[in-house]
Design an enzyme around this catalytic site. Structure first.
Site, mmCIF file in Angstrom:
data_model
loop_
_atom_site.group_PDB
_atom_site.id
_atom_site.type_symbol
_atom_site.label_atom_id
_atom_site.label_comp_id
_atom_site.label_asym_id
_atom_site.label_seq_id
_atom_site.Cartn_x
_atom_site.Cartn_y
_atom_site.Cartn_z
ATOM 1 N N GLU B 357 0.823 -1.218 0.000
ATOM 2 C CA GLU B 357 0.000 0.000 0.000
ATOM 3 C C GLU B 357 0.850 1.258 0.000
ATOM 4 O O GLU B 357 0.557 2.215 -0.724
ATOM 5 C CB GLU B 357 -0.955 -0.012 1.203
ATOM 6 C CG GLU B 357 -1.929 -1.176 1.237
ATOM 7 C CD GLU B 357 -2.747 -1.312 -0.047
ATOM 8 O OE1 GLU B 357 -2.978 -0.288 -0.718
ATOM 9 O OE2 GLU B 357 -3.130 -2.443 -0.386
ATOM 10 N N HIS B 446 -4.894 -6.145 -11.008
ATOM 11 C CA HIS B 446 -4.313 -7.107 -10.067
ATOM 12 C C HIS B 446 -3.986 -8.413 -10.786
ATOM 13 O O HIS B 446 -2.943 -9.012 -10.565
ATOM 14 C CB HIS B 446 -5.265 -7.360 -8.892
ATOM 15 C CG HIS B 446 -5.425 -6.180 -8.005
ATOM 16 N ND1 HIS B 446 -6.472 -5.288 -8.143
ATOM 17 C CD2 HIS B 446 -4.679 -5.710 -6.970
ATOM 18 C CE1 HIS B 446 -6.372 -4.332 -7.223
ATOM 19 N NE2 HIS B 446 -5.289 -4.569 -6.499
#
Lengths: 267, 536
Positions: B357, B446
């Protein structure tokens, strides 16, 4: 009862003077020929008490070796300290009393103080990560060690000639040690905290008493009937465990070889 | 007092524990200060002198404070003035008991002889101070013109300007004649930073050190030891609080995670806080980068946005977004979901997740890869690559090539694998790329990311691509950092926002050539790795 005594003492003023003074031999006795003329025969003679004041040095001491652990940044930080050794100035005083024949009893008090440095080695944990110890080394300066001994002796006199005798002594000693110990370390560091640098050590003064022994010999040369000079050699020893809060006690050997010279007063 | 997620320009003082005062004492080493400390003998003299100075305008009564300990006493606080202007730092306090002066203390300055007409305006002074503070700084309140004692027995007519910037409040003094900043003092760090190292138990029972701030009677999850301030906040699973945050973008001082002892037990807080620091360390020590923006941008992690226990109350979208997920919100803000306890654990429990992140934050400040199609896949791949590299750096004994293995509770026990993407249904070869141009996963950002991250794995560890059958020797695990530098350099400095896979290949080869030479083994392994996954 005929009594003879010995008192030995080191001079506190001299103790505070420069170290070189400690090595200075006592002044030569004044007018030896005059003293010789007035001196009685050696040995437990007419005098019953002997007092002396000695200044000298204490050698052969054993500095404590410290291996302990500090808690820094939520982790154990090994600390090893090697204390320096130094022959301290010695001040001593004592009293001897004749009991019977060549035997007597006495008590003497010795005082020795020195300041030495200590080599400090520590492993400082990383503030962020476990198991990443950073070594630091440095010197802790002017650590004070004070020893006070109380020696309770049986005395045995060995006359040599009219003016000179040797007093052998031995018995238990109570040795008191007061010592500055390294109890913490101060260090500097900055991000990313890969290294640390020693800045100073935190000291704690601790003390402990213990029972040991002493054996010794006092050499006296009578100048007049009541005044003489002489020398003292004594070995005394006691093993003590110095307490340090939150740490294992630190073993040290108090005492050592004490040698001094000074005046004798005979009554 | 509130502050905003995306506009942290005001009111951060309370969060940092600032205690604003009308006159901040200047730094030491000032000129000609006279300490006033009365003795019983001199009390009368000083009392009379204070009265004289009050009457001729050298002192100005600021306020009278009631003594909270001795109710019969009052304390007059008198500010020094010079021709009607305050003398910064000159102040005397006179204690009075039932009309009788008991003591006089303080410090005032003598020998002041300067003009009091400013050459620059208050607005110009504010502008100079704000410029000196840097980006996102704003002036707060009206500048105050006064006399600033300086070292070397001199005084400067100066504007006092308070400047606020994210997580900092500075008091600036701008020379009212020349317009130059002559002094600035942080009102935040000096007053409040009290670093402490705590210990905590993480989500999976791991022990972590916590770099925290010690405040009055409490420890705060504020890392003040690293160059970039890092905060960990908790919403304690309050739906009301989280909704307010989503709608307003505001967080509060009370949101900072705290512990009454320095032994922390909230695993989500412990891991979020500790891992944020580890990510900073990796970027700094391995890649030479100072935080997300390379300028020590502050980092704020938010845990417990919604309670795990409430997961059944929410839609699958809410659960998938705010409970079984971790998010980079922009401007250094992370959100770590609780996990529903069935599929996922607390999301901050994975260092690779936190690294993933925060790396999105790095991308935000560098290539700004668009989160769509191949550029989005490059974005996600970079986060997985750096997250894994961080794990190998900070947790070498347990590190692996899996993403999310510490927080995934269901089979296969991880989210993605850089080593064997196909084992969890992800592609390991360019020929298997899917969803480009679709809405699904923003064009498979992703999904397709593992084509790239698998190339990184092959370039480091070595292996044979399952589809192409091409074997890559790899530089070896001992040189993982070298390969991380190559990929970081390519992503951070060479890729553009709409970069494609082929661009990444070219950029990494350029980076490898720059760093280690075109004939280096590193260059060869990068080339082979891209060949193996079919990007050529």
């Amino acid at each position: 009862m005929r009594v003879r005594a010995i008192v030995s003492a080191c001079c506190a003023v001299a103790f505070c003077a420069a170290g070189a003074a400690a090595q200075t031999p006592p002044a030569a006795p004044p007018a030896a020929s005059t003293a010789r003329a007035a001196a009685p025969a050696a040995g437990w003679g007419a005098d019953t008490v002997r007092l002396s004041v000695d200044i000298g040095v204490q050698g052969g001491g054993s500095a404590p070796s410290q291996s302990s652990t500090l808690q820094i940044y939520q982790e154990s930080a090994p600390l090893n300290v090697s204390y320096g050794t130094k022959s301290p100035l010695l001040l001593e005083g004592g009293l001897g009393v004749h009991v019977h024949g060549r035997f007597g009893v006495g008590v003497a008090i010795s005082y020795a103080r020195s300041k030495t440095d200590a080599s400090v080695q520590a492993q400082i944990p990383n503030p962020f990560y476990f198991g990443q110890l950073r070594p630091i080394t440095g010197t802790a300066s002017a650590l004070q060690r004070t020893e006070v001994g109380t020696h309770i002796d049986a005395l045995y006199l060995v006359p040599v000639n009219d003016r000179f005798d040797v007093m052998l002594s031995g018995g238990p000693s109570i040795l008191y040690v007061q010592q500055d110990l390294v109890s913490s370390v101060n260090f500097s560091e900055s991000y990313p905290y890969d290294t640390a640098a020693y800045t100073s050590a935190g000291l704690t003064r601790v003390s402990k008493s213990g029972i040991g022994f002493n054996v010794g010999a006092d050499f006296s040369w009578r100048i007049t009937k009541t005044i003489g000079f002489g020398g003292l050699v004594r070995f005394t020893r006691a093993t003590l465990s110095l307490p340090l809060s939150g740490q294992p006690s630190i073993s040290t050997q108090a005492g050592g070889v004490q040698a001094g010279a000074g005046i004798r007063l005979l009554f | 007092m509130k502050w905003r997620v995306l506009a942290l320009l005001t009111a951060v003082g309370v969060l940092a524990g600032v205690h604003p005062s009308a006159q901040t004492p200047p730094a030491p080493a000032v000129a000609q200060s006279m300490a006033v400390a009365t003795t019983r003998q001199s009390l009368g003299t000083w009392d009379a002198r204070v009265d004289t100075m009050l009457s001729n305008g050298q002192l100005d009564l600021s306020r009278i404070q009631r003594d909270t300990v001795l109710p019969s006493r009052e304390h007059e606080r008198l500010n020094q003035t010079y021709r009607g202007l305050p003398v910064f730092g000159g102040q005397i306090v006179r204690q009075v008991a039932n009309g009788t002066v008991v003591s006089v203390f303080g410090r005032y300055f003598t020998g002041i002889d300067i003009g009091t007409q400013p050459a620059i305006t208050a607005a110009a002074a504010s502008k100079a101070a704000v410029a000196a503070q840097g980006a996102n700084a704003v002036a707060s309140g009206d500048p105050v013109l006064g006399v600033l004692p300086m070292a070397g027995s001199r005084y400067v007519l100066a504007w006092q300007v308070e400047v606020r910037s994210p997580w900092d409040i500075e008091q600036y003094y701008v020379d009212a004649k020349s317009g130059t900043v002559v002094r600035h003092i942080s009102k935040v760090v000096a007053d409040t930073a009290s670093p402490a190292i705590g210990i905590g138990t993480g989500v999976t029972g791991d022990r972590e050190k916590m770099s925290v701030n010690q405040a009055a009677g409490v420890y705060q999850a504020i890392d003040v030891l690293r160059p970039a301030a890092a905060f960990t906040l908790t919403f304690a699973g309050s739906v009301t609080r989280f909704n307010d945050f989503l709608s307003s973008g505001q967080v509060f001082n009370a949101d900072i995670a705290t512990s009454s002892t320095n032994t922390w037990t909230d695993g989500a807080v412990v891991d979020a806080h500790a891992f944020q620091g580890m990510v900073y360390d990796f970027y700094y020590k391995v890649l030479g980068r100072k935080g997300l923006d390379d300028a020590n941008h502050q980092v704020t992690g938010i845990v417990h946005p919604l309670a795990r226990a409430d997961a059944s109350r929410f839609s699958s979208t809410v659960v998938g977004t705010y409970i079984n997920n971790a998010l980079y919100l922009g401007n250094g803000y992370m959100l770590y979901g609780d996990g529903d306890g069935v599929s996922y654990n607390y999301m901050s429990g994975g260092l690779d997740v936190v690294g993933h992140e925060l790396t999105h934050g790095v991308t935000d400040y560098t290539s700004q890869l668009v989160e769509q199609d191949e550029s989005g896949a490059l974005n996600e791949a970079f986060s997985d690559i750096m997250g894994t590299a961080i794990e190998f750096e900070a947790q070498p004994s347990t590190a692996d090539w899996l993403i999310g293995e510490k927080v995934t509770l269901t089979s296969p026990g991880y989210i993605r694998s850089l080593q064997d993407p196909a084992a969890n249904g992800y592609p390991d070869h360019y020929s298997l790329e899917k969803y480009i141009g679709t809405d699904y996963d923003n064009g498979g950002v992703h999904y397709n990311s593992t084509i790239v991250s698998h190339a990184f794995y092959l370039a480091v560890h070595g292996g044979t691509d399952r589809v192409s059958g091409i074997t890559v020797q790899g530089v070896g695990m001992a040189k993982l950092d070298e390969m991380a530098k190559i990929f970081y350099r390519a992503w951070a400095f060479m890729l553009t926002s709409n970069a494609q896979f082929i661009d990444a290949r070219n950029a990494t080869l350029q980076a490898a050539s720059d760093l280690y030479g075109a004939g280096s083994n590193e260059y060869t392994q990068v080339q082979q790795a891209w060949n193996a996954v079919g990007v050529q």
